[in-house]
Write a protein that holds these residues in place. Structure first.
Motif, PDB file in Angstrom:
ATOM      1  N   THR A 158       6.574  -0.838  -8.160  1.00  0.00           N
ATOM      2  CA  THR A 158       7.956  -0.161  -8.369  1.00  0.00           C
ATOM      3  C   THR A 158       7.836   0.947  -6.697  1.00  0.00           C
ATOM      4  O   THR A 158       6.140   1.043  -6.282  1.00  0.00           O
ATOM      5  N   PRO A 159       8.819   0.814  -6.412  1.00  0.00           N
ATOM      6  CA  PRO A 159       8.581   2.246  -4.797  1.00  0.00           C
ATOM      7  C   PRO A 159       7.986   3.185  -5.281  1.00  0.00           C
ATOM      8  O   PRO A 159       7.296   3.683  -4.510  1.00  0.00           O
ATOM      9  N   LEU A 160       8.321   3.876  -7.064  1.00  0.00           N
ATOM     10  CA  LEU A 160       7.718   5.172  -7.049  1.00  0.00           C
ATOM     11  C   LEU A 160       5.873   4.500  -7.043  1.00  0.00           C
ATOM     12  O   LEU A 160       5.233   5.875  -6.629  1.00  0.00           O
ATOM     13  N   HIS A 161       5.262   3.587  -7.567  1.00  0.00           N
ATOM     14  CA  HIS A 161       3.797   3.486  -7.745  1.00  0.00           C
ATOM     15  C   HIS A 161       3.180   3.308  -6.236  1.00  0.00           C
ATOM     16  O   HIS A 161       2.143   3.231  -5.461  1.00  0.00           O
ATOM     17  N   ALA A 162       4.035   2.425  -5.494  1.00  0.00           N
ATOM     18  CA  ALA A 162       3.823   2.351  -4.274  1.00  0.00           C
ATOM     19  C   ALA A 162       3.870   3.100  -4.032  1.00  0.00           C
ATOM     20  O   ALA A 162       2.323   3.801  -2.425  1.00  0.00           O
ATOM     21  N   GLN A 163       4.838   4.789  -4.011  1.00  0.00           N
ATOM     22  CA  GLN A 163       4.175   5.911  -2.668  1.00  0.00           C
ATOM     23  C   GLN A 163       3.077   6.799  -4.006  1.00  0.00           C
ATOM     24  O   GLN A 163       2.727   7.141  -2.316  1.00  0.00           O
ATOM     25  N   ARG A 164       2.970   6.862  -4.968  1.00  0.00           N
ATOM     26  CA  ARG A 164       1.735   7.153  -5.550  1.00  0.00           C
ATOM     27  C   ARG A 164       0.356   6.369  -4.753  1.00  0.00           C
ATOM     28  O   ARG A 164      -0.450   7.233  -5.010  1.00  0.00           O
ATOM     29  N   ILE A 165       0.492   5.647  -4.570  1.00  0.00           N
ATOM     30  CA  ILE A 165      -0.371   4.808  -3.785  1.00  0.00           C
ATOM     31  C   ILE A 165      -1.320   5.487  -2.478  1.00  0.00           C
ATOM     32  O   ILE A 165      -1.875   5.125  -2.179  1.00  0.00           O
ATOM     33  N   ALA A 166       0.307   5.432  -2.048  1.00  0.00           N
ATOM     34  CA  ALA A 166      -0.055   5.658  -0.680  1.00  0.00           C
ATOM     35  C   ALA A 166      -0.521   7.321  -0.844  1.00  0.00           C
ATOM     36  O   ALA A 166      -1.746   7.932   0.329  1.00  0.00           O
ATOM     37  N   ASN A 167       0.122   8.338  -2.064  1.00  0.00           N
ATOM     38  CA  ASN A 167      -0.245  10.092  -1.660  1.00  0.00           C
ATOM     39  C   ASN A 167      -2.119   9.770  -2.987  1.00  0.00           C
ATOM     40  O   ASN A 167      -2.404  10.516  -2.922  1.00  0.00           O
ATOM     41  N   SER A 168      -2.801   8.831  -3.026  1.00  0.00           N
ATOM     42  CA  SER A 168      -3.776   8.628  -3.685  1.00  0.00           C
ATOM     43  C   SER A 168      -5.147   8.540  -2.749  1.00  0.00           C
ATOM     44  O   SER A 168      -6.185   9.119  -3.052  1.00  0.00           O
ATOM     45  N   VAL A 169      -5.214   8.973  -1.435  1.00  0.00           N
ATOM     46  CA  VAL A 169      -6.147   9.304  -0.684  1.00  0.00           C
ATOM     47  C   VAL A 169      -6.263  10.676  -0.528  1.00  0.00           C
ATOM     48  O   VAL A 169      -4.917  11.107   0.040  1.00  0.00           O
TER      49      VAL A 169
ATOM     50  N   LYS B  34      -8.150  10.764  -4.576  1.00  0.00           N
ATOM     51  CA  LYS B  34      -8.096  11.495  -5.441  1.00  0.00           C
ATOM     52  C   LYS B  34      -8.658  11.785  -6.454  1.00  0.00           C
ATOM     53  O   LYS B  34      -8.931  12.723  -7.142  1.00  0.00           O
ATOM     54  N   ASN B  35      -9.004  10.431  -7.220  1.00  0.00           N
ATOM     55  CA  ASN B  35      -9.347  10.256  -8.446  1.00  0.00           C
ATOM     56  C   ASN B  35     -11.352  10.332  -8.116  1.00  0.00           C
ATOM     57  O   ASN B  35     -12.114  10.038  -8.606  1.00  0.00           O
ATOM     58  N   ALA B  36     -12.073  10.962  -7.183  1.00  0.00           N
ATOM     59  CA  ALA B  36     -12.677  10.595  -6.617  1.00  0.00           C
ATOM     60  C   ALA B  36     -13.923   9.581  -5.998  1.00  0.00           C
ATOM     61  O   ALA B  36     -14.847   9.304  -6.559  1.00  0.00           O
ATOM     62  N   GLU B  37     -13.023   8.402  -6.640  1.00  0.00           N
ATOM     63  CA  GLU B  37     -13.837   6.996  -6.381  1.00  0.00           C
ATOM     64  C   GLU B  37     -12.930   7.473  -4.611  1.00  0.00           C
ATOM     65  O   GLU B  37     -12.974   8.067  -3.594  1.00  0.00           O
ATOM     66  N   SER B  38     -14.446   6.140  -4.093  1.00  0.00           N
ATOM     67  CA  SER B  38     -13.973   6.214  -2.705  1.00  0.00           C
ATOM     68  C   SER B  38     -14.970   4.941  -2.111  1.00  0.00           C
ATOM     69  O   SER B  38     -15.422   3.780  -2.942  1.00  0.00           O
ATOM     70  N   ILE B  39     -14.240   4.406  -0.965  1.00  0.00           N
ATOM     71  CA  ILE B  39     -14.904   3.083  -0.768  1.00  0.00           C
ATOM     72  C   ILE B  39     -15.399   2.980   1.537  1.00  0.00           C
ATOM     73  O   ILE B  39     -14.882   3.999   2.102  1.00  0.00           O
ATOM     74  N   THR B  40     -16.016   2.357   1.614  1.00  0.00           N
ATOM     75  CA  THR B  40     -16.769   2.229   3.008  1.00  0.00           C
ATOM     76  C   THR B  40     -16.235   1.538   4.093  1.00  0.00           C
ATOM     77  O   THR B  40     -16.135   0.225   3.242  1.00  0.00           O
ATOM     78  N   ILE B  41     -15.815   1.537   5.012  1.00  0.00           N
ATOM     79  CA  ILE B  41     -14.776   0.715   5.528  1.00  0.00           C
ATOM     80  C   ILE B  41     -16.448   0.719   6.995  1.00  0.00           C
ATOM     81  O   ILE B  41     -16.380   1.941   7.518  1.00  0.00           O
ATOM     82  N   ASN B  42     -16.424  -0.093   7.356  1.00  0.00           N
ATOM     83  CA  ASN B  42     -17.153  -0.527   8.488  1.00  0.00           C
ATOM     84  C   ASN B  42     -16.474  -2.174   9.472  1.00  0.00           C
ATOM     85  O   ASN B  42     -15.741  -2.150   8.888  1.00  0.00           O
ATOM     86  N   ASP B  43     -17.261  -1.957  10.564  1.00  0.00           N
ATOM     87  CA  ASP B  43     -17.042  -3.144  11.485  1.00  0.00           C
ATOM     88  C   ASP B  43     -16.554  -4.668  10.844  1.00  0.00           C
ATOM     89  O   ASP B  43     -15.999  -4.922  11.484  1.00  0.00           O
ATOM     90  N   ASP B  44     -17.264  -4.265  10.323  1.00  0.00           N
ATOM     91  CA  ASP B  44     -17.628  -5.482  10.007  1.00  0.00           C
ATOM     92  C   ASP B  44     -17.201  -6.316   8.311  1.00  0.00           C
ATOM     93  O   ASP B  44     -16.938  -7.255   8.033  1.00  0.00           O
TER      94      ASP B  44
END
Length: 169
Positions: A37-48, A63-73
C-alpha cells in the motif's frame, strides 16, 4: 463503489529509496521495489535511521536496530553518489538577522541547491570515502555519518509492473 479507504488499502508496486548526505556528497540508496500500500511504502522509506560510510563499505541502520552492510561486491547496483557543484558559501548566523533579513535569506538563490547543482558521479565506496577525507581534511577519520536528505516512493505504472513481473520469471 470505489471509495477513498479502498484506494488507500490497494496494493501497487512502488520503487522506494532514500537520499542521505554528508556535506556536499549525497548518497541515493534504492531500498527496492515493493508490492504494498502507499502508506506501507512510505513506512519502508522512513525505516532507515542512519547510514555510516566506512573505508570499504557502508552500514545502513534501520529504526528497529537491524542493519545491513553494503560493499562494492554486494548491492553495488543499489546506490549512487552525487556531488553538489554549487560553491559553498560561508555559514550565516541567522539569530543575528532581523525578521526582514531572514525572509530575504530564505529567498536567496545563492543558498538554495537545485537539481542542476548536483552532479552524479560513478564512484565506488572507497572513492567516496577518500573524497570526504580529502575534501574536509579528515584523513584520520574512520567513518562518515550521513544524515537524511529525502526519501522517495514512486508508484510504478501497470505497464512497468508487467515488465518487472516478466523479468523476474
Amino acid at each position: 463503489m470505489f471509495n477513498q479507504s479502498t484506494a488507500k488499502n490497494q496494493r501497487h508496486s512502488f520503487a522506494v529509496g532514500v537520499e542521505y548526505g554528508h556535506e556536499d556528497l549525497f548518497l541515493e540508496l534504492e531500498l527496492g521495489t515493493f508490492h504494498t500500500t502507499p502508506l506501507h511504502a512510505q513506512r519502508i522509506a522512513n525505516s532507515v535511521n542512519s547510514i555510516i560510510l566506512l573505508k570499504d563499505h557502508m552500514v545502513v541502520i534501520f529504526k528497529n536496530a537491524e542493519s545491513i552492510t553494503i560493499n562494492d561486491d554486494f548491492l553495488k547496483h543499489a546506490y549512487k553518489f552525487r556531488v553538489c557543484t554549487k560553491p559553498k558559501l560561508p555559514p550565516l548566523e541567522l539569530s543575528a538577522l532581523t525578521h526582514r533579513e531572514r525572509e530575504e535569506f530564505i529567498r536567496n538563490q545563492a543558498y538554495i541547491v537545485t537539481e542542476e547543482d548536483m552532479k552524479e558521479v560513478n564512484w565506488d565506496i572507497k572513492t567516496a570515502f577518500q573524497y570526504l577525507q580529502q575534501q574536509y581534511d579528515a584523513r584520520d577519520q574512520a567513518y562518515f555519518s550521513f544524515s537524511l536528505s529525502s526519501s522517495y516512493v514512486i508508484p510504478l505504472s501497470t505497464h512497468m509492473q508487467q515488465e518487472v513481473q516478466h523479468a523476474t520469471y
